[in-house]
Motif scaffolding. Structure first.
Motif, PDB file in Angstrom:
ATOM      1  N   LYS A 118      10.733 -44.224  52.110  1.00  0.00           N
ATOM      2  CA  LYS A 118      10.252 -45.974  53.414  1.00  0.00           C
ATOM      3  C   LYS A 118      10.692 -45.812  54.640  1.00  0.00           C
ATOM      4  O   LYS A 118      11.877 -44.552  54.533  1.00  0.00           O
ATOM      5  N   PRO A 119      10.809 -46.247  55.587  1.00  0.00           N
ATOM      6  CA  PRO A 119      10.519 -46.052  57.312  1.00  0.00           C
ATOM      7  C   PRO A 119      12.034 -46.747  57.253  1.00  0.00           C
ATOM      8  O   PRO A 119      12.560 -47.867  56.394  1.00  0.00           O
ATOM      9  N   GLN A 120      12.287 -46.252  57.909  1.00  0.00           N
ATOM     10  CA  GLN A 120      13.926 -46.904  58.806  1.00  0.00           C
ATOM     11  C   GLN A 120      15.128 -46.652  57.024  1.00  0.00           C
ATOM     12  O   GLN A 120      15.516 -47.779  56.637  1.00  0.00           O
ATOM     13  N   THR A 121      15.311 -45.695  56.307  1.00  0.00           N
ATOM     14  CA  THR A 121      16.205 -46.173  54.954  1.00  0.00           C
ATOM     15  C   THR A 121      17.248 -45.011  54.959  1.00  0.00           C
ATOM     16  O   THR A 121      17.341 -44.207  55.598  1.00  0.00           O
ATOM     17  N   VAL A 122      18.475 -45.044  54.725  1.00  0.00           N
ATOM     18  CA  VAL A 122      19.773 -44.873  54.656  1.00  0.00           C
ATOM     19  C   VAL A 122      20.058 -43.945  52.849  1.00  0.00           C
ATOM     20  O   VAL A 122      19.516 -45.548  51.514  1.00  0.00           O
ATOM     21  N   LEU A 123      20.644 -43.362  52.394  1.00  0.00           N
ATOM     22  CA  LEU A 123      21.402 -42.908  50.851  1.00  0.00           C
ATOM     23  C   LEU A 123      22.490 -42.762  51.788  1.00  0.00           C
ATOM     24  O   LEU A 123      22.807 -42.044  51.643  1.00  0.00           O
ATOM     25  N   ILE A 124      23.315 -43.043  50.923  1.00  0.00           N
ATOM     26  CA  ILE A 124      25.155 -43.437  51.251  1.00  0.00           C
ATOM     27  C   ILE A 124      25.378 -43.216  49.654  1.00  0.00           C
ATOM     28  O   ILE A 124      25.573 -43.676  48.520  1.00  0.00           O
ATOM     29  N   CYS A 125      26.092 -41.616  49.565  1.00  0.00           N
ATOM     30  CA  CYS A 125      26.224 -40.724  48.902  1.00  0.00           C
ATOM     31  C   CYS A 125      27.936 -40.648  48.386  1.00  0.00           C
ATOM     32  O   CYS A 125      29.098 -40.323  48.779  1.00  0.00           O
ATOM     33  N   PHE A 126      28.384 -41.622  47.229  1.00  0.00           N
ATOM     34  CA  PHE A 126      29.677 -41.651  47.349  1.00  0.00           C
ATOM     35  C   PHE A 126      30.186 -41.151  45.549  1.00  0.00           C
ATOM     36  O   PHE A 126      29.806 -41.900  44.449  1.00  0.00           O
ATOM     37  N   GLY A 127      30.983 -39.725  44.510  1.00  0.00           N
ATOM     38  CA  GLY A 127      31.917 -39.656  43.633  1.00  0.00           C
ATOM     39  C   GLY A 127      30.111 -39.079  43.172  1.00  0.00           C
ATOM     40  O   GLY A 127      30.347 -38.940  41.971  1.00  0.00           O
ATOM     41  N   PHE A 128      29.428 -38.855  43.290  1.00  0.00           N
ATOM     42  CA  PHE A 128      27.926 -37.680  43.457  1.00  0.00           C
ATOM     43  C   PHE A 128      28.318 -36.709  43.000  1.00  0.00           C
ATOM     44  O   PHE A 128      28.085 -35.903  44.319  1.00  0.00           O
ATOM     45  N   SER A 129      27.945 -35.679  42.467  1.00  0.00           N
ATOM     46  CA  SER A 129      28.227 -33.936  41.986  1.00  0.00           C
ATOM     47  C   SER A 129      27.090 -33.552  42.839  1.00  0.00           C
ATOM     48  O   SER A 129      27.433 -32.498  42.511  1.00  0.00           O
ATOM     49  N   PHE A 130      25.622 -34.284  42.527  1.00  0.00           N
ATOM     50  CA  PHE A 130      24.273 -33.403  42.508  1.00  0.00           C
ATOM     51  C   PHE A 130      24.336 -32.323  41.776  1.00  0.00           C
ATOM     52  O   PHE A 130      23.400 -31.641  41.977  1.00  0.00           O
ATOM     53  N   GLN A 131      24.817 -32.780  41.054  1.00  0.00           N
ATOM     54  CA  GLN A 131      24.839 -31.510  39.839  1.00  0.00           C
ATOM     55  C   GLN A 131      23.058 -32.056  39.046  1.00  0.00           C
ATOM     56  O   GLN A 131      22.911 -31.191  37.669  1.00  0.00           O
ATOM     57  N   ASP A 132      22.889 -33.498  38.600  1.00  0.00           N
ATOM     58  CA  ASP A 132      22.086 -33.570  37.905  1.00  0.00           C
ATOM     59  C   ASP A 132      20.347 -32.979  38.451  1.00  0.00           C
ATOM     60  O   ASP A 132      20.616 -33.554  40.079  1.00  0.00           O
ATOM     61  N   GLU A 133      20.072 -31.994  38.534  1.00  0.00           N
ATOM     62  CA  GLU A 133      18.691 -31.506  38.697  1.00  0.00           C
ATOM     63  C   GLU A 133      17.827 -31.769  39.220  1.00  0.00           C
ATOM     64  O   GLU A 133      17.249 -32.132  40.812  1.00  0.00           O
TER      65      GLU A 133
END
Length: 374
Positions: free
Chosen positions: A286-301
């Protein structure tokens, strides 16, 4: 870039399509991580070739995984509550209260909705929502509809709730917070119709204790370090072996992912997981979207791949809050782009915990100890 230019603060994001991604780090002060011993995890144990040869080994590991970690995710500790539980539920409550206040600032033509995607299956968000609903009016959507039988469906996350005056003289949209639990929840069950139903327990289920005195750390040492014969080392009694079989029958009724690469034992859970991935992808496009990540390791491929693909959206901004410098270095090797801002401590003497995350996003503290890169 000065402190006042910090991009991820409430005054800069309130008019955007707001999405959060929470990982296990958000609950880590109360719920232990998957770490077992010397960098090895439950996933390493369950995927070890020697361990996979014997059902007793697998069942022993799952029993430990439940008693050490999963049991705490029901968020029903005995009174008096331990301090780390009280502190964690307060952090979750503070976050939801600030998020509701932020959504209330949206204009009348904007959708007052935020999405919380989480890989956690604990009940902190649900318990915190009950706390905040005592003083704020908002719609907290766990994706289920029904009364005695509450059935989960991804389509339920597209609902909007309006408040009208007693005489229908006005109406305004209530702030809505969607909670999308991507790895399942201890409040979920699969019913006979292959549907996921939600029922919040007041206590965690009792699990039989084993006669075996070996700890999971000692077992991991035998697997990865000493090379000791596992059968002789574990030395389960016949009663323990039978109890473990009964335990695993109970464990398989839980609608949560397994700590292995083969995450799903039931097709219905796998289907929901991929539906939630599509929802994440849809929101990030979607336009003008923000994703704020906290406590997430990015290990889920799979989640990692969705975020990487979404960066083709020219108006998307991703903010990754890193607990430490070490976690920033690790995450940045997995995902990096000009539209990703990493927020991390300036030195090893500081960490970004849940409360500092809330302060930095919603309360705009001076953050002199924080750095960020684009």
């Amino acid at each position: 870039m000065g402190t006042n230019d910090f991009p991820c603060k409430s005054s800069n994001i309130y008019d955007k399509n707001i999405n959060f991604l929470f990982g296990s780090g958000a609950s880590a002060s109360y719920i232990p991580t998957l770490h077992v011993r010397n960098g090895k995890t439950y996933e390493d144990l369950l995927t070890d070739p020697d361990v996979k040869k014997d059902d007793d080994f697998i069942n022993f590991i799952l029993h430990s995984y439940y008693t050490n970690i999963i049991e705490k995710t029901f968020c029903t500790p005995k009174r008096p509550f331990p301090q780390n539980y009280t502190d964690t539920i307060k952090s979750y409550s503070d976050f939801l209260e600030e998020l509701v206040l932020l959504l209330e600032k949206k204009g009348s033509t904007q959708i007052r909705r935020a999405n919380i995607f989480t890989t956690n299956y604990d009940l902190f968000f649900e318990n915190a929502a009950d706390n905040i609903l005592q003083k704020k009016t908002f719609n907290f959507n766990d994706g289920a509809l029904g009364f005695k039988k509450r059935k989960l469906s991804i389509s339920n996350f597209h609902l909007t709730t309006w408040h009208q005056g007693t005489h229908d003289m006005y109406k305004h949209e209530l702030p809505s917070i969607n909670l999308i639990k991507m790895h399942g929840s201890v409040s979920w069950k699969r019913n006979e119709s292959e549907e996921i139903t939600i029922n919040y327990p007041s206590t965690s289920p009792d699990v039989i204790e084993l006669e075996c005195e070996k700890t999971i750390s000692e077992f991991a040492e035998a697997v990865f370090e000493t090379g000791e014969g596992l059968k002789r080392f574990l030395n389960l009694s016949e009663d323990d072996s039978d109890d473990l079989k009964n335990f695993v029958s109970f464990y398989k009724s839980l609608a949560i992912v397994n700590p292995t690469k083969e995450k799903f034992s039931e097709t219905v859970f796998q289907q929901h997981y991929y539906q939630s991935l599509r929802l994440l992808s849809y929101e990030l496009e979607k336009p003008q979207t923000v994703l704020i990540c906290f406590g997430f390791s990015f290990q889920d491929e799979h989640i990692l791949e969705i975020i990487k693909r979404s960066l083709s959206n020219p108006t998307l901004r991703v903010f990754v809050f890193c607990y430490s410098n070490a976690s920033k270095a690790q995450i940045s090797t997995l995902v990096n782009d000009s539209r990703i801002s990493f927020i991390y401590p300036k030195n090893d003497g500081h960490n970004i915990n849940f409360d500092k995350f809330i302060d930095r996003v919603f309360r705009n503290d001076n953050g002199d100890w924080i750095s960020w890169t684009n």
